[in-house]
Design a protein around this motif. Structure first.
Motif, short mmCIF file in Angstrom:
data_model
loop_
_atom_site.label_atom_id
_atom_site.label_comp_id
_atom_site.label_asym_id
_atom_site.label_seq_id
_atom_site.Cartn_x
_atom_site.Cartn_y
_atom_site.Cartn_z
N TRP A 158 0.84 -1.20 0.00
CA TRP A 158 0.00 0.00 0.00
C TRP A 158 0.88 1.25 0.00
O TRP A 158 0.57 2.25 -0.65
CB TRP A 158 -0.91 -0.01 1.24
N LYS A 159 2.01 1.20 0.73
CA LYS A 159 2.86 2.39 0.89
C LYS A 159 4.33 2.07 0.59
O LYS A 159 5.18 2.20 1.46
CB LYS A 159 2.73 2.92 2.33
N PRO A 160 4.63 1.65 -0.65
CA PRO A 160 6.01 1.27 -0.96
C PRO A 160 6.99 2.45 -1.01
O PRO A 160 8.19 2.22 -1.11
CB PRO A 160 5.89 0.61 -2.33
N VAL A 161 6.47 3.68 -0.92
CA VAL A 161 7.38 4.83 -0.83
C VAL A 161 7.50 5.29 0.62
O VAL A 161 8.58 5.33 1.19
CB VAL A 161 6.90 6.00 -1.72
N GLN A 162 6.36 5.59 1.25
CA GLN A 162 6.39 6.09 2.63
C GLN A 162 6.92 5.03 3.59
O GLN A 162 7.60 5.35 4.56
CB GLN A 162 5.00 6.56 3.07
N LEU A 163 6.59 3.75 3.35
CA LEU A 163 7.06 2.67 4.21
C LEU A 163 8.08 1.81 3.46
O LEU A 163 8.05 0.58 3.54
CB LEU A 163 5.88 1.82 4.70
N GLN A 164 8.98 2.45 2.70
CA GLN A 164 9.86 1.68 1.83
C GLN A 164 10.80 0.75 2.59
O GLN A 164 11.22 -0.29 2.06
CB GLN A 164 10.66 2.58 0.90
N TYR A 173 8.74 -4.43 -3.76
CA TYR A 173 7.29 -4.35 -4.02
C TYR A 173 6.72 -5.64 -4.59
O TYR A 173 5.72 -6.16 -4.10
CB TYR A 173 7.02 -3.17 -4.96
N GLU A 174 7.37 -6.17 -5.62
CA GLU A 174 6.85 -7.37 -6.29
C GLU A 174 6.83 -8.56 -5.33
O GLU A 174 5.86 -9.30 -5.26
CB GLU A 174 7.68 -7.70 -7.54
#
Lengths: 212, 261
Positions: A158-164, A173-174
């Motif tokens: 859901w948050k791959p940038v903010q919760l990277q 991500y994948e």
């Protein structure tokens, strides 16, 4: 009657004898809220999966929720709150009241092997519902871990940038998408066994509804 | 089928006719969504509302979606950069994605194209492509994540949107930058100002070091690596700085408006 159940009931005897309640009210409440939240999450999740399937199959529309991707996402991100808040209440109370320790620990290899054999040969008793056999302990402890993993992997996609950092823990991500999917599969598998066994031992279902 | 075919007037493009007729009909997917909501009896447990009134299920979900907008806005950190990747990680070919086929995508003549600037800005002059090309550009290789779940890594080059907004004297305290596109049905999408000012949010003119191809939004796409793909408008023709929430093509159909990643 199995000696295994008898042994464990002596360990938790004080709680079981002074109070006939097998499932305290808070357990029953979070259990059924969790059941509703899980069904909403899984059915809407299948519809979301269908938009970009990871494998060569899709889920029949008749068992999905939301009608299309946008509707499914709305359901998924609404039920998410129910699942997370309820899950946090369950984990907190399970740890604070000592229920996890009393009910689920210890889990030994010998115990699991012995109880699995007993279950397969029809010798495993459910006479005492206040104690779990080793197979139950393993499955319940395992599904708690899977529950935590599916929420964390869900947050990761859901948050791959903010919760990277979290997404990176799952391998990107994948990879996090696959973890999320396999956790869903584990929960569905668990639920099928869980429901079948609850129907085979109806008093366990009664205990989860009225407590005793 | 034969009877229906006879109804068509000779000389009328059947495909165009069908397309126009479809547009007049209620959105099919939305109707499916409503039906899906209504079928869920368990909802009564959560809300105590009458699920036979399917619109109440939809409005409840819409309310929670707005709450999720607020939570995501609070989670958004303007200093968190989206992960970047090496050139070897670029997805080739990068997928074309649209709710129409590529041949129906806007086919824009860059010489005639102008970017309109509207709303809460000091200088509302339009910008030609040549003028925009002269602004300082930078390159980034980031992951594009589609709302459907798939993702692809691309290389985008262009001007920081924050630089452009500063240049035109935009009120950066306004809530949104609202983009309009050249798609036939007027694709548009609002972008919240904090995301618009994010250092990686870009007015993109080149993809993979080539002039942005038609498939990816020629002549200008807005690349927002902190958002899902549908919040990255292509074929942009105007931007408006505004405090009003004006909705968007997909947002109006139920996709969460913030849709941050």
């Amino acid at each position: 009657m199995s000696s295994i159940s008898a042994d464990h009931s002596s360990a938790t005897a004080p709680a079981a004898t002074t109070n006939r309640i097998i499932q305290p009210a808070w357990v029953r409440i979070v259990h059924w809220i969790n059941a509703v939240a899980m069904i909403l999450m899984i059915m809407s999740g299948w519809q979301i999966y269908n938009a970009s399937p990871l494998f060569s199959f899709t889920f029949s529309r008749s068992i999905t929720l939301g009608g299309w991707l946008g509707g499914a996402l709305m359901w998924h991100f609404a039920a998410m709150w129910l699942l997370m808040v309820n899950g946090l209440v369950y984990l907190t109370l399970g740890l604070v009241t000592g229920r996890f320790r009393k009910k689920l620990l210890p889990i030994t290899v010998d115990g699991v092997v012995g109880d699995t054999k007993a279950a397969l040969t029809g010798k495993l008793s459910h006479a005492d519902l206040s104690t779990y056999n080793y197979v139950q302990k393993l499955l319940y402890a395992g599904i708690i871990v899977v529950g935590i993993l599916i929420v964390l992997s869900g947050l990761a996609i859901w948050k791959p940038v903010q919760l990277q950092w979290l997404t990176a823990v799952f391998g990107g991500y994948e990879a996090a998408r696959y973890v999320h999917f396999f956790c869903m599969a584990a929960i569905v598998g668990f639920t099928v066994i869980h429901v079948v066994l609850a129907l085979l031992v109806p008093k366990s279902l009664r205990a989860m509804i009225i407590g005793r | 089928m034969g009877r229906i075919r006879r109804l068509f007037i000779p000389g009328v493009d059947k495909q165009l006719l069908v397309r126009d007729a479809t547009k007049l009909m209620p959105e099919l997917s939305r109707r499916r969504f409503i039906a899906g909501g209504a079928s869920l009896g368990a909802l009564t447990l959560l809300t105590g509302c009458d699920v036979t009134d399917s619109f109440s299920a939809e409005s409840m979900l819409t309310q929670i979606s707005k709450f999720n907008d607020a939570v995501q806005a609070a989670m958004f950190n303007p200093n968190t950069l989206a992960p970047t990747f090496p050139e070897s990680a670029i997805t080739r070919p990068f997928p074309f994605n649209g709710y129409y086929a590529l041949e129906d995508a806007p086919d824009i003549d860059g010489k005639d194209w102008k970017l309109e600037v509207r709303g809460l800005v000091e200088n509302k002059k339009s910008w030609t492509l040549d003028e925009l090309y002269k602004l300082p550009q930078e390159n980034q290789i980031t992951r594009h994540i589609c709302v459907e779940g798939w993702s692809a890594i691309g290389s985008w080059t262009g001007v920081r949107l924050s630089h452009f907004l500063q240049l035109v004297g935009a009120d950066t305290k306004a809530k949104y930058v609202w983009f309009n596109c050249a798609d036939v049905d007027g694709y548009n999408s609002p972008l919240d100002m904090p995301s618009a000012l994010h250092p990686q949010t870009q007015m993109t003119f080149r993809f993979d070091n080539q002039i942005l191809p038609r498939a990816y939004g020629y002549p200008m796409k807005i690349r927002v690596p902190t958002k899902l793909g549908f919040k990255n408008p292509k074929y942009v023709v105007s931007l408006e700085v505004t405090n009003d929430y004006k909705g968007g093509y997909w947002e109006d159909q139920g996709y969460n408006s913030f849709s941050g990643s």
